[in-house]
Design a protein around this motif. Structure first.
Motif, PDB file in Angstrom:
ATOM      1  N   GLU A   6      -4.729 -35.308  -1.171  1.00  0.00           N
ATOM      2  CA  GLU A   6      -4.618 -33.910  -1.586  1.00  0.00           C
ATOM      3  C   GLU A   6      -3.335 -33.290  -1.058  1.00  0.00           C
ATOM      4  O   GLU A   6      -2.662 -32.521  -1.748  1.00  0.00           O
ATOM      5  CB  GLU A   6      -5.832 -33.138  -1.085  1.00  0.00           C
ATOM      6  N   ALA A   7      -2.984 -33.636   0.205  1.00  0.00           N
ATOM      7  CA  ALA A   7      -1.743 -33.097   0.778  1.00  0.00           C
ATOM      8  C   ALA A   7      -0.535 -33.623   0.008  1.00  0.00           C
ATOM      9  O   ALA A   7       0.432 -32.889  -0.257  1.00  0.00           O
ATOM     10  CB  ALA A   7      -1.641 -33.482   2.254  1.00  0.00           C
ATOM     11  N   ALA A   8      -0.554 -34.913  -0.369  1.00  0.00           N
ATOM     12  CA  ALA A   8       0.556 -35.474  -1.143  1.00  0.00           C
ATOM     13  C   ALA A   8       0.649 -34.816  -2.518  1.00  0.00           C
ATOM     14  O   ALA A   8       1.741 -34.549  -3.022  1.00  0.00           O
ATOM     15  CB  ALA A   8       0.366 -36.983  -1.286  1.00  0.00           C
ATOM     16  N   ARG A   9      -0.495 -34.570  -3.141  1.00  0.00           N
ATOM     17  CA  ARG A   9      -0.481 -33.932  -4.464  1.00  0.00           C
ATOM     18  C   ARG A   9       0.110 -32.537  -4.391  1.00  0.00           C
ATOM     19  O   ARG A   9       0.918 -32.146  -5.238  1.00  0.00           O
ATOM     20  CB  ARG A   9      -1.899 -33.875  -5.017  1.00  0.00           C
ATOM     21  N   ARG A  10      -0.284 -31.782  -3.356  1.00  0.00           N
ATOM     22  CA  ARG A  10       0.263 -30.416  -3.218  1.00  0.00           C
ATOM     23  C   ARG A  10       1.758 -30.443  -2.963  1.00  0.00           C
ATOM     24  O   ARG A  10       2.505 -29.635  -3.502  1.00  0.00           O
ATOM     25  CB  ARG A  10      -0.457 -29.687  -2.081  1.00  0.00           C
TER      26      ARG A  10
END
Length: 237
Positions: free
Chosen positions: A30-34
């Motif tokens: 999720e952090a990478a996607r954001r």
């Protein structure tokens, strides 16, 4: 990309100077996607049109690859099939001409609402021919032919008559020219509603027919030629 990695480590709770910490898979994803959804990483992405074009070329490449694998001879066989289809379509287009936008059931009416004499139609056709306007020249010459036959009382004056009808009716009183009359009517229909382009030869054929019809005597009903009459007389005796 190094900047993005640093941001991911910071988002996961670490610092740039410390060793990376272990982060659970889902929070890391999720952090990478954001992070990667930030505008700064997409400034040089292709536009919508370029992406659609790339998708089209990819689809076409897959389609041609599948067709080549299924065609005898591979790519060379596929090219031969495509060239054959293009040649057939070109031949049909040349033979049939541009498709008409008018319904196929409609026929070309010879005359408009303003009546003109055969001499007027003939003069108009010659003026168009002098300028190389062969479509109009063919149309006006066909009108001159039919109007001349009407003026000679070989055809009844009938509004709404088509070129085909005029050729059929004239062929009954001028049987020696039936084939040429039908050809002239077909030429008129082709340039009027068939989308075809006439040439000088087509106009010359109609002009020659017009000239020959002027010197042709009609075959009146009940009339017989001398040899036929003599043969019947000999049979009766």
């Amino acid at each position: 990309m190094w900047r993005a990695a640093d941001r991911l480590r910071l988002a996961a709770g670490g610092s740039g100077d410390e060793p990376p910490v272990t982060v659970p898979r889902d929070p890391a994803r999720e952090a990478a996607r954001r992070e990667l959804s930030r505008r700064m990483y997409h400034e040089n992405d292709p536009g919508l049109f370029q992406r659609a074009l790339n998708a089209f070329w990819d689809w076409l490449d897959r389609l041609l690859g599948a067709a080549a694998s299924a065609t005898p001879g591979g790519t060379a066989g596929l090219v031969a099939v495509v060239l054959f289809v293009v040649a057939v379509l070109a031949a049909l287009w040349w033979r049939l001409g541009t498709p008409s936008r008018r319904p196929a059931s409609s026929a070309a009416v010879l005359f408009d609402e303003r009546p003109r004499s055969a001499a007027e139609h003939r003069a108009t056709s010659e003026a168009h021919a002098a300028q190389g306007h062969w479509n109009q020249a063919v149309q006006e010459r066909m009108r001159a032919i039919v109007r001349s036959l009407e003026e000679r009382a070989l055809l009844d004056v009938r509004p709404g008559r088509t070129a085909d009808e005029a050729a059929a009716e004239a062929g009954r009183v001028l049987p020696a020219h039936t084939g040429r009359l039908r050809t002239a009517a077909r030429a008129f229909d082709d340039v009027t509603y068939g989308g075809r382009r006439a040439g000088e030869q087509a106009y010359d054929r109609l002009a020659a027919l017009d000239h020959d019809l002027e010197r042709t005597r009609p075959a009146l009903a009940g009339s017989t030629t001398g040899p036929a009459r003599d043969a019947r007389r000999g049979a009766a005796e």
